[in-house]
Scaffold this motif. Structure first.
Motif: not given
Lengths: 254, 281
Positions: A127-139
């Motif tokens: 979940v975390i790596s996918s969010l990072k790949k989609a450039a959404l993690w920080c938000e």
């Protein structure tokens, strides 16, 4: 255009809604680790075509396909081919952001769970790596357990991209992914697509010719169900072979 | 002129709202004001005494509770499964449309007809006798069409884009229904259940010949026991017996308890519905 690099391929594809023919004898190659844009005026069959690559049109009653569509060397419409497996390999991001009415976390873990993943740490990491790949993690890192529907439209669309990436597809279909987004969100998604093509094969339907020019390596121009021209984006946009392509690109019709 | 119509329109709508509210309020007022005086711990926990003029109505409360619960437990899974089949699996055809229309028409059948059906089928044919089981099944069948159509509406209201998103991730049809479609439709389905609870708890006709009895000495012992039920008890108090004044009072007390019971059972469904809804918005 190396023939060995073909990932997906349409062969003599005709598609019908009832008696109405929507696609007319389409032959189209999709190359590995590249972005192929499908452009054309409204109603030309762009969305119909892209939805054939993951058999999404199976859901629409009274439709019929003739011809073959290959993923690698297997016809995905063969009797006995596993549609669930095809859809896992060929992911899709839709025109309107469509996150599930679940939490941000659950939206992404969903794809893993339905594919039989039970390991909680693995799911968490993915979940975390996918969010990072989609450039959404920080938000969203502080509100993973809030409803996904509270996100803005642009964030929702990136969540949908993350959701798609989580199941590690091989091909990703984007059906006008920026149609309902503002320019800044659009830019983010375009940057993302350029980043993703390093690992994935991408097909994108777009209304926006500039977008096709910015993100794609190959472009297919569709007009009333027919593939008018296909080539590298550079050539198609600068020296189109067909008069119809030129007229469309210069805005004579649209 | 435009402004005047605007104001008139608003006033008319407001008036209609007030009138509806007035009736609702006055029902509550009459029931509470007349029924409240007989409510006591004894009334809630004891069996009726002295030919219905004293004691409590506990067996009727318990009977109505069981009948309601039993009918929902029977009708909800069956109706939901039926709705899922009709909405998600059956081909969209002429025949399915006819089935849908028939189900909607079935919802309009008078409850006393269901009572007769229950008598013929459950009491006599299956030989369940006049019992809680027969009553719950009869009530369940009565609200089956309502549960089916409410569930259908709720399922149809789930955006197609959710189904597509799920399938596109490699979920199977059934996984999509179980994990995306049903949770999304659940608030709507539960609204159907809540309405069903109100109807089941309050109906007299379907249990008249299938489950209800005027008086039991204690609580129902098994699903094959005859039961007292609040609506039937009210009916009995108002039409039979020799002490109309006292009986009327008790009838109002029963009505108040019936209202409270429906609210109690519904509130469980309402709480589940609210928990599900918090994801929206």
């Amino acid at each position: 255009m190396d023939k060995n690099n073909i990932r997906m391929k349409c062969e003599k594809v005709n598609f019908y809604y009832g008696r109405k023919r929507a696609l007319d004898d389409i032959n189209l190659d999709i190359y590995k680790n590249s972005v192929t844009a499908i452009i054309g005026p409204s109603g030309c069959g762009k969305s119909t075509l892209i939805r054939l690559y993951n058999r999404m049109n199976d859901l629409i009653p009274r439709t019929r396909l003739e011809g073959k569509i290959f993923l690698d060397d297997k016809n995905i419409y063969d009797i006995g081919s596993d549609v669930v497996e095809i859809r896992r390999k060929v992911g899709m991001v839709f025109q309107k952001p469509n996150p599930f009415p679940k939490t941000i976390f659950e939206n992404i873990s969903y794809g893993l769970e339905v594919n039989g993943e039970k390991d909680k740490t693995f799911i968490n990491d993915r979940v975390i790596s996918s969010l990072k790949k989609a450039a959404l993690w920080c938000e969203v890192k502080d509100r993973l357990h809030d409803s996904a529907l509270q996100l803005s439209g642009g964030q929702q669309q990136r969540l949908c991209i993350a959701r798609c990436l989580a199941v590690e597809p091989e091909v990703i279909l984007f059906d006008e992914p920026c149609a309902s987004l503002d320019p800044i969100s659009t830019q983010k998604i375009e940057e993302l697509i350029l980043e993703l093509k390093k690992t994935y094969t991408i097909i994108i339907v777009t209304h926006n010719m500039q977008q096709a020019a910015r993100v794609s390596d190959f472009t297919a121009f569709l007009y009333i169900g027919k593939l008018v021209e296909f080539g590298t984006t550079e050539k198609l946009f600068t020296v189109p072979k067909e008069k119809l392509t030129e007229e469309y690109l210069t805005g004579k019709f649209g | 002129m435009k402004k005047l119509t605007e104001k008139l329109g608003f006033a008319l709508l407001f008036l209609c709202m007030i009138i509806s509210l007035f009736f609702l309020g006055s029902i509550l007022y009459f029931i509470v004001s007349r029924g409240f005086s007989v409510i006591s711990w004894e009334f809630l926990t004891q069996v009726p005494k002295k030919a219905m003029t004293a004691g409590g109505v506990a067996p009727a409360i318990v009977g109505t509770f069981y009948l309601t619960l039993g009918s929902i437990l029977f009708a909800l899974p069956l109706g939901l499964a039926c709705a899922i089949y009709l909405c998600e699996y059956s081909p969209k055809s002429y025949v399915v449309n006819i089935i849908r229309m028939s189900i909607n028409n079935l919802a309009g059948v008078p409850s006393v007809v269901f009572g007769l059906f229950g008598l013929a089928v459950f009491v006599k044919f299956f030989n369940f006798g006049v019992s809680m089981l027969s009553g719950a099944l009869t009530l369940g069948i009565m609200i089956l069409p309502n549960i089916i159509s409410a569930s259908q509406e709720a399922l149809l209201a789930v955006p197609q884009s959710y189904r597509e998103a799920s399938l596109a991730l490699g979920a199977t049809h059934w996984q999509t229904i179980k994990k995306v479609v049903l949770p999304t439709a659940m608030p709507g389905i539960l609204t159907g259940v809540i309405l069903g609870i109100g109807r089941v708890a309050g109906e007299t006709a379907p249990i008249l010949f299938t489950a209800a009895t005027f008086y039991t000495r204690g609580f129902p012992k098994s699903v094959f026991s005859e039961v007292m039920a609040l609506p039937y008890h009210i009916y009995a108090l108002m039409t039979e017996g020799t002490h109309p004044e006292k009986q009327t009072q008790i009838a109002y007390g029963c009505a108040l308890i019936l209202l409270a019971l429906v609210l109690l059972i519904s509130s469980v469904a309402i709480i589940i519905r609210q928990r599900q809804r918090k994801y929206y918005g």
